[in-house]
Design a protein around this motif. Structure first.
Motif, PDB file in Angstrom:
ATOM      1  N   PHE A  63     -46.968  11.585 -21.101  1.00  0.00           N
ATOM      2  CA  PHE A  63     -46.548  13.018 -21.758  1.00  0.00           C
ATOM      3  C   PHE A  63     -46.837  14.089 -20.622  1.00  0.00           C
ATOM      4  CE2 PHE A  63     -48.357  10.817 -25.410  1.00  0.00           C
ATOM      5  CZ  PHE A  63     -47.172  11.245 -26.416  1.00  0.00           C
ATOM      6  N   GLY A  64     -47.014  13.465 -19.298  1.00  0.00           N
ATOM      7  CA  GLY A  64     -47.039  14.236 -18.168  1.00  0.00           C
ATOM      8  C   GLY A  64     -48.029  13.707 -17.155  1.00  0.00           C
ATOM      9  N   CYS A  65     -47.850  13.860 -15.863  1.00  0.00           N
ATOM     10  CA  CYS A  65     -48.506  13.338 -14.785  1.00  0.00           C
ATOM     11  C   CYS A  65     -48.982  14.327 -13.995  1.00  0.00           C
ATOM     12  CB  CYS A  65     -47.198  12.635 -13.900  1.00  0.00           C
ATOM     13  SG  CYS A  65     -48.085  11.962 -12.325  1.00  0.00           S
TER      14      CYS A  65
ATOM     15  N   GLY B 255     -46.010  15.711 -12.264  1.00  0.00           N
ATOM     16  CA  GLY B 255     -45.504  16.721 -13.456  1.00  0.00           C
ATOM     17  C   GLY B 255     -44.845  16.252 -14.302  1.00  0.00           C
ATOM     18  N   GLU B 256     -43.814  16.947 -15.114  1.00  0.00           N
ATOM     19  CA  GLU B 256     -43.050  16.536 -16.102  1.00  0.00           C
ATOM     20  C   GLU B 256     -42.625  15.002 -15.866  1.00  0.00           C
ATOM     21  OE1 GLU B 256     -43.043  18.265 -18.679  1.00  0.00           O
ATOM     22  OE2 GLU B 256     -42.739  20.550 -18.007  1.00  0.00           O
TER      23      GLU B 256
ATOM     24  N   ILE C 201     -53.882  13.152 -19.263  1.00  0.00           N
ATOM     25  CA  ILE C 201     -54.369  14.443 -18.884  1.00  0.00           C
ATOM     26  C   ILE C 201     -54.334  15.622 -19.891  1.00  0.00           C
ATOM     27  CG2 ILE C 201     -53.939  13.819 -16.361  1.00  0.00           C
ATOM     28  CD1 ILE C 201     -51.338  15.522 -16.343  1.00  0.00           C
ATOM     29  N   GLY C 202     -54.076  15.089 -21.158  1.00  0.00           N
ATOM     30  CA  GLY C 202     -54.230  16.197 -22.092  1.00  0.00           C
ATOM     31  C   GLY C 202     -53.133  17.481 -21.928  1.00  0.00           C
ATOM     32  N   VAL C 203     -52.010  17.050 -21.806  1.00  0.00           N
ATOM     33  CA  VAL C 203     -50.737  18.065 -21.666  1.00  0.00           C
ATOM     34  C   VAL C 203     -49.926  18.177 -22.884  1.00  0.00           C
ATOM     35  CG1 VAL C 203     -50.828  18.183 -19.332  1.00  0.00           C
ATOM     36  CG2 VAL C 203     -49.370  16.905 -20.535  1.00  0.00           C
ATOM     37  N   ALA C 204     -50.058  17.138 -23.657  1.00  0.00           N
ATOM     38  CA  ALA C 204     -49.059  16.909 -24.758  1.00  0.00           C
ATOM     39  C   ALA C 204     -49.412  18.315 -25.996  1.00  0.00           C
ATOM     40  CB  ALA C 204     -49.268  15.915 -25.566  1.00  0.00           C
ATOM     41  N   VAL C 205     -48.260  18.626 -26.658  1.00  0.00           N
ATOM     42  CA  VAL C 205     -48.031  19.467 -27.749  1.00  0.00           C
ATOM     43  C   VAL C 205     -47.538  18.683 -29.005  1.00  0.00           C
ATOM     44  CG1 VAL C 205     -48.054  21.683 -26.242  1.00  0.00           C
ATOM     45  CG2 VAL C 205     -46.186  20.755 -27.075  1.00  0.00           C
TER      46      VAL C 205
ATOM     47  N   SER D 293     -44.604  18.986 -30.628  1.00  0.00           N
ATOM     48  CA  SER D 293     -43.556  18.453 -30.594  1.00  0.00           C
ATOM     49  C   SER D 293     -43.303  17.394 -29.830  1.00  0.00           C
ATOM     50  CB  SER D 293     -42.656  19.626 -30.305  1.00  0.00           C
ATOM     51  OG  SER D 293     -43.111  20.206 -29.413  1.00  0.00           O
ATOM     52  N   ASP D 294     -44.082  17.199 -28.416  1.00  0.00           N
ATOM     53  CA  ASP D 294     -43.868  15.983 -27.654  1.00  0.00           C
ATOM     54  C   ASP D 294     -44.338  14.770 -28.431  1.00  0.00           C
ATOM     55  OD1 ASP D 294     -43.575  17.848 -25.370  1.00  0.00           O
ATOM     56  OD2 ASP D 294     -45.636  18.046 -25.084  1.00  0.00           O
TER      57      ASP D 294
END
Lengths: 299, 299
Positions: B144-146, B150-151, B178-182, B184-185
Motif C-alpha cells: 500500500f506504500g513504501c 512512496g506510492e 508502514i500503515g498508510v492504507a485507507v 478505499s485502498d
C-alpha cells in the motif's frame, strides 16, 4: 462517495474542557485562528456553562468578543440552559449547540436534569435562538452508550430522537461521547435518526477515538451519507462528567483519511498537524492523534 | 457480513522483532500460550532469519522446539531464504510465511534482493515447503506504500501479484507494512489481488495502525470478503528495516470491534487484553492498543 466532508472543529470547546492546563484566552484565539487558516469553516469555540463547573470555559464571553470574524466562518457556542443561551446571544455566536444526554443518569450528572427535562429546555433554547437568527444544533449525547447505564437500546434512542426532533433544530447530531461505537452502530443509529426525522433534519456525528474505532465510524457515516463530522485538532478532548471519555477523533487523522480517499475536507493537512504540535506544547502533554507521530504519506 | 473472522496472531513475530527489549524464550512461550488460551488458532511465532540482523528472533529453533502443540493450533514461521526454510522445516512449523516486498528499494533493505529475485526465491520456498506438507503463505510487503519509494502504483502491484501468484502459495497476503492504507485502498487492492489470482488463492491482510486507519481498513477487508486478518496483541510491532513502521493493528481492538459488530473471532477479549497488559510489563513500555487504556464496553 464523492461529496465533500464538512468537519466541525471542536478543539477549542470539547478539546479543552477536560484539560488540567487551562489555555489563556490569547492561546484560544490563536487556536481558532490556526484552525481557520487551515480551512475550518465551522468552529465550536466555547461553551457558555457554569464557570464553577467547567473553569476551562470561564472566558467564553471574552473569547467570543475577541475572535476575529470572517464572512465564511461560523462560530458556535455550546449551551445547556437559558442563562447560557442569553450569554451566547449577547456574545454574538453564529450557532448554538444544545446537548441532550440520552440517559437520565448521565444527563443528571452532565446538566442536572432528566433527559425529558433536557428536551424541554432544548425546545425553549432552539425556539429562542432561532427567533434571534442563530443556527441551532441539538446533540444527543451518549447516543451509542453510557458510562453509567451501559447499553443505550435503540428503543430508548428512538424515543429521545423523537423528542429532540420535536424541538425543531436546524441540525441534529449524534454523539459517541465515550467512544464505544462501531461502524454497524453508526449505520444503524444514523438510519434510525433519519427515520425519526423523516430525513428533514440534516444529521451530524460527533466521534471519540477512545477504542480506535473513530476513523472506521467516520467512514461508516460518510457511506451512510452523513458528511458533517466533528473532530478535534490533535485528538484533544473528553467530557468532564464521563469517566474515561478520552479524545475526540483527531482532525488531522480524518483529513489524512479523506485526502487519500479522494474526498475533500477543505482542510490543509500540514497546517492542521502543525497546529496539533503547537497545541501539545501549549497543553504540555502528548495528544493522541496518529498523524502527529506518524507524519503524512507520501512524506 | 456474517462469516467468522480468522485473526492470525503475529505478536510473537512482528510484535517483538523491532523491540529494544528482547523477550526470553520462556516469555515467548508464555505469550504464545496466552494467545492460544484466548482462542488463537494461527500464531506466527517467529522468523527464521539471520540472528545477526534480527537478534530478537535468534531463538527461533529453540522456541519452536519448546512450544506445546495443540491439534487445532497452527504455528507459522517467517522465512526469507532456503536456509531459513530448512531451519523452519527441521523445527516443525505448520506454516511458512514468505515475504516479497513490492518495491525494489525496500526489498533490498529488507532481504538483500530485488522484488523479482524475491519472487524467484519465494517460488523455490513454496515448492519445497509444499512438498514437505507445510502450508504456505506469500506476503506482499509494502503493498500500500513504501517508506523509501512512496506510492506503489496499482500497475506495479499488479505485476508483483502476478509473479507471486505464479509461485503457487496456499494463501496470499497483502501487507500495509508502514500503515498508510485507507479503506478505499483496501477495497481496490484486494479486488486487484482477486482479479490477478482469479479468486483461486485465499487472501489475507496484514495491517498496521500507524495512522489510526487500521480498524477502518479491517472493516473494509471484511466488507470485501477477506476475513483472514493479522493482528498483534497490544498493537506491538514494527519492521526493523522500515522507518516509522509502528504497531500492528491491536488484536484486542479488532476483537472489540468484531464482537460489537456481531462477527465472531473466537477470541476472548478479556484474556487478550490482560495478555496485552502482561506484554507491556515484559517489554517495559506502553503499547498502542486502545482497549488496554479504555477498557471494554459495557464495563
Amino acid at each position: 462517495m464523492t461529496a465533500g466532508i464538512d468537519i466541525v472543529e471542536v478543539s477549542p470547546r470539547d478539546g479543552l474542557q477536560n484539560e488540567a492546563t487551562v489555555l489563556t484566552t490569547d492561546d484560544k484565539i490563536e487556536l481558532v485562528d490556526r484552525a481557520v487558516r487551515a480551512g475550518a469553516r465551522r468552529v465550536e469555540v466555547t461553551s457558555f456553562v457554569n464557570p464553577a463547573r467547567v473553569p476551562q470555559m470561564a472566558d467564553a464571553d471574552e473569547l467570543m468578543a475577541a475572535l476575529p470574524r470572517h464572512d465564511a466562518v461560523r462560530y458556535a457556542g455550546l449551551v445547556m440552559n437559558r442563562r447560557g443561551l442569553d450569554r451566547a446571544l449577547v456574545a454574538g455566536v453564529d450557532e448554538i449547540n444544545v446537548v441532550v444526554v440520552a440517559t437520565d443518569t448521565f444527563c443528571g450528572r452532565n446538566q442536572g436534569m432528566t433527559t425529558a427535562q433536557a428536551c424541554d429546555t432544548a425546545a425553549e433554547l432552539v425556539r429562542t435562538a432561532g427567533a434571534a437568527g442563530v443556527f441551532t444544533t441539538v446533540t444527543v449525547g451518549a447516543a451509542f452508550g453510557c458510562p453509567f447505564e451501559g447499553e443505550v437500546p435503540l428503543s430508548r434512542l428512538r424515543e429521545v430522537l423523537a423528542r429532540v426532533r420535536d424541538t425543531g433544530p436546524d441540525e441534529l447530531a449524534l454523539a459517541d461521547t465515550i467512544g464505544v461505537a462501531v461502524p454497524s452502530d453508526v449505520t444503524d443509529r444514523l438510519a434510525l435518526a433519519r427515520e425519526v426525522t423523516e430525513s428533514r433534519t440534516p444529521l451530524r456525528l460527533h466521534l471519540h477515538d477512545t477504542r480506535h474505532t473513530g476513523v472506521a465510524n467516520a467512514v461508516a457515516a460518510v457511506r451512510a451519507g452523513v458528511t458533517t463530522l466533528d473532530a478535534s485538532i490533535g485528538g484533544a478532548g473528553g467530557c468532564p462528567f464521563a469517566p474515561a471519555a478520552t479524545g475526540n477523533v483527531a482532525t488531522e487523522d480524518l483529513v489524512y483519511l479523506f485526502d487519500r480517499m479522494g474526498r475533500s475536507t477543505g482542510l490543509d493537512l500540514g497546517t492542521i498537524t502543525s497546529t496539533a504540535s503547537w497545541l501539545e506544547r501549549r497543553l504540555g502533554k502528548q495528544l493522541p492523534g496518529a498523524l502527529l507521530r506518524a507524519g503524512p504519506f507520501p512524506a
